[in-house]
Design an enzyme around this catalytic site. Structure first.
Site, short mmCIF file in Angstrom:
data_model
loop_
_atom_site.label_atom_id
_atom_site.label_comp_id
_atom_site.label_asym_id
_atom_site.label_seq_id
_atom_site.Cartn_x
_atom_site.Cartn_y
_atom_site.Cartn_z
N CYS A 51 0.82 -1.21 0.00
CA CYS A 51 0.00 0.00 0.00
C CYS A 51 0.86 1.26 0.00
O CYS A 51 0.38 2.33 -0.30
CB CYS A 51 -1.01 0.00 1.14
SG CYS A 51 -0.32 -0.40 2.72
N HIS A 100 18.88 0.57 -2.01
CA HIS A 100 17.45 0.84 -1.85
C HIS A 100 16.70 -0.44 -1.47
O HIS A 100 15.91 -0.45 -0.53
CB HIS A 100 16.88 1.44 -3.13
CG HIS A 100 15.45 1.87 -3.00
ND1 HIS A 100 15.10 3.11 -2.55
CD2 HIS A 100 14.30 1.19 -3.22
CE1 HIS A 100 13.78 3.19 -2.51
NE2 HIS A 100 13.26 2.05 -2.91
#
Lengths: 421, 273
Positions: A51, A100
């Site tokens: 989400c 990342h």
């Protein structure tokens, strides 16, 4: 040399309206993963969508082409124009992409630092990629490293230690009051979704008994069944406060469901045993004055949120330690990735053979008492042998247009001859 | 010789106190362990010093304030060590170690005048009376410490402001039951101490009770703790009220120990001046 590229959007770069448009559901992710396999510039790929983020991890020979390809893919799949989301995209390559991914997997990049769900979501994405065979040598290694690093950061730093959800905060407080939850009785007032969320963790601990009181008895009954509890009628609440230790209230009632007088009158019957009220209803169900009574504690939703905020600050401090671990792991991964090139592999292979030959020659010369001339001849023979021996593998590895995955062959060679040690 | 053992033990107690306080601030478990082992080492030295004193004087060294206070400190450290091993209640050291260190610093400042050795010090009843009373007082001191920790933690939970100690302190339930356990032990010991004292008084002065101020105040302390236990057992007094009572009770006890000697006269006075 193949590059690792990461393209994505997250809660920092895109508002929820945009993230919604791009998000992939579980089923969509499976289709998308399969669809990515056919793209010419994309050798390996992995897609995860939560989400708070959508990220696509790629291994490619041609970065600009792959990036363009990926953007087109996202636009096609979600049926929105590229221009609409392009500005929110971030693109990382190689070290930055690796760092990342490590940060995301370790939950250092999450909205709530240290939340544990993200790791499971990436694991799930990796499982899909492995099934669709879109993950190759590089992504396999990268993801395994990411899982390892995430676990290490979780155990070595305190990023996951403190409660940062209402539910955990409630458990933490309960522990501070009662010590252990064993044998404690819990009363839920109101059977709403909030109540379920709040007690989720509390009820995962073995408590002695759970009671559920609800205006509509049937709804209460259903919830009670889920928690192995017992449903009671709303009118029975005063009688039950005498027996329970923890009360969680979440009704939509406009006034107080339990007043100071209700509690004051039963303190003696409870023999002063401590009682803890968790009030997650707005407007509040529990009279805050109860908190002033001896051995009675009341926490409302704001109090719990306050407790969480402090914990979040603590986590942020711990995250700094996590960043250091990520930096270290990124460098280590680059070393491995660099070694996947042809030249260092051939050099490594030669060095390995020469080391073995040298040691064996020395032993033979020494053991048989050979003359320096004989020894020289032996050395020459070995050098020639190594050259002939390495000829075919070298040609094979260097050959342009080698079939299939080049990295796979190099990795196999490195493993076969243990070149990474 | 014996003085040096005492000095070493005082230094160790002080280091231990420092270790525990650093633990409270920094929350490194190693500090707490260091604090405990320093306290243990200090206690062993202290025991040696007391044994040497027993050997030198030929009786238990409780003939002046220097010696009795030192004995009290020794008892508190000893009871804490037992509690630490029995219940693993590490955090109590944060109160116990500084308290013992403080007592011992006071001890080192008090003159150690040799008292007149009398035969009464060799009585079995006196030795048991003194030992038992001091262990009891040590248990009450720790109950007071647990009470202070309870109030601190309870205040943090009630006011919803967590301070740096919130994580360090154990649950209210554990603090409360520790305080209760300490009071039960203390009360048992105090009762035994009073009984042996009565027997001893009978053997020396020919009567059990002579309305000596110390006797009266010991009686008051005993009644106070009896009331506290009674309330706990009947109506389940616990938590905040129980913690406050443990602290007040210890105040009464300290007055019995020191105040009575300085403000009133009586046959205990010689031992504690």
């Amino acid at each position: 040399m193949r590059e690792i590229v990461l393209i994505g959007i997250n809660h920092k770069t895109a508002p929820v309206e945009l993230r919604e448009c791009i998000a992939f559901s579980e089923d969509e992710a499976v289709t998308a993963t399969a669809a990515l396999r056919g793209r010419p510039h994309i050798h390996e790929s992995l897609l995860y969508s939560t989400c708070n983020r959508v990220e696509l991890l790629l291994v490619t020979d041609d970065k600009p082409a792959a990036v363009a390809d990926a953007k087109a893919f996202i636009a096609d799949f979600n049926k929105i124009p590229v221009a609409q989301f392009e500005s929110a995209l971030y693109i990382h390559a190689n070290d930055d992409a690796v760092r990342h991914l490590f940060r995301v997997a370790a939950s250092l990049d999450s909205m709530i630092v240290g939340e544990p769900q993200i790791l499971g979501q990436i694991k799930e994405a990796y499982r899909r990629a492995a099934e669709a065979k879109t993950a190759g040598v590089i992504l396999n290694r990268l993801l395994h490293r990411a899982f390892f690093i995430a676990k290490r950061i979780r155990t070595e730093t305190g990023i996951g230690d403190r409660a940062v959800s209402i539910s955990y905060a409630a458990v933490e407080l309960t522990r501070k009051i009662f010590g252990s939850l064993d044998g404690k009785r819990v009363l839920l007032i109101g059977a709403g979704e909030m109540a379920e969320l709040a007690v989720e963790h509390l009820l995962r601990h073995p408590v002695a008994e759970t009671f559920v009181a609800n205006r509509t008895f049937e709804t209460g009954l259903a919830l009670a069944r889920r928690f192995n509890g017992q449903a009671i009628r709303f009118e029975e609440i005063p009688e039950h406060i005498k027996r329970v230790d923890i009360i969680i209230s979440s009704t939509g009632a406009p006034g107080f469901v339990i007043t100071r007088e209700d509690v004051k009158s039963i303190i003696r019957a409870r023999r002063n045993r401590p009682i803890f009220f968790i009030d997650i209803a707005v407007p509040r169900d529990i009279d805050p004055e109860i908190n002033r009574l001896d051995n009675a504690y009341v926490y409302d939703i704001d109090d719990l949120k306050g407790a969480i905020e402090e914990n979040i600050e603590d986590r942020q401090k711990e995250a700094i330690k996590g960043e250091r671990i990520v930096d270290e792991a990124t460098v280590r991964f680059r070393e491995w990735h660099d070694s996947l090139d042809v030249v260092p592999t051939i050099v490594g292979l030669r060095k390995k053979l020469e080391t073995i030959a040298e040691a064996e020659i020395k032993r033979t010369v020494h053991g048989n008492g050979m003359s320096p001339e004989d020894a020289q001849a032996l050395t020459r023979m070995m050098a020639a042998f190594i050259n002939k021996m390495l000829h075919d593998p070298t040609v094979f590895l260097k050959r342009e247009g080698m079939h299939g995955d080049k990295a796979l062959y190099i990795d196999t060679v490195r493993k076969l001859f243990k070149l990474d040690e | 010789m014996d003085a040096s053992a005492l000095v070493i033990s005082i230094v160790l107690y002080m280091l231990s106190a420092a270790g525990y306080l650093a633990y409270l601030l920094l929350q490194k478990n190693a500090l707490q362990r260091a604090g405990f082992f320093l306290l243990l080492a200090g206690w062993v030295c202290h025991t040696v010093s007391i044994l040497l004193e027993v050997a030198r004087q030929g009786h238990i060294p409780v003939s002046n304030l220097h010696e009795t206070l030192s004995f009290a400190g020794w008892a508190i450290a000893g009871v804490f060590i037992v509690l630490h091993y029995r219940y693993g209640l590490k955090i109590l050291g944060v109160v116990a170690a500084p308290f013992v260190a403080l007592i011992m610093v006071i001890v080192s400042l008090l003159p150690d005048e040799p008292a007149q050795t009398t035969a009464i010090f060799k009585s079995f009843w006196l030795v048991s009376h003194v030992t038992v009373i001091f262990i009891g007082e040590a248990a009450f001191a720790l109950a007071c410490g647990a009470g202070i920790l309870y109030l601190t933690q309870e205040n943090a939970i009630k006011t919803k402001r967590r301070r740096f100690f919130f994580k360090r302190l154990p649950s209210l339930d554990l603090l409360d039951s520790t305080g209760y356990a300490c009071i039960v032990v203390g009360f048992t010991m105090l009762t035994l101490g009073l009984i042996t004292g009565l027997v001893f008084a009978k053997s020396v002065w020919g009567r059990f009770w002579s309305w000596d101020p110390k006797e009266v105040w010991s009686g008051i302390s005993w009644l106070f703790y009896a009331a506290l236990l009674h309330e706990r057992l009947t109506v389940g007094w616990r938590g905040r009220r129980s913690a406050i009572m443990a602290i007040v009770g210890f105040g009464v006890l300290v007055f019995t120990f020191l105040g009575v000697n300085f403000l009133m006269e009586g046959h205990h006075a010689v031992f504690t001046k």
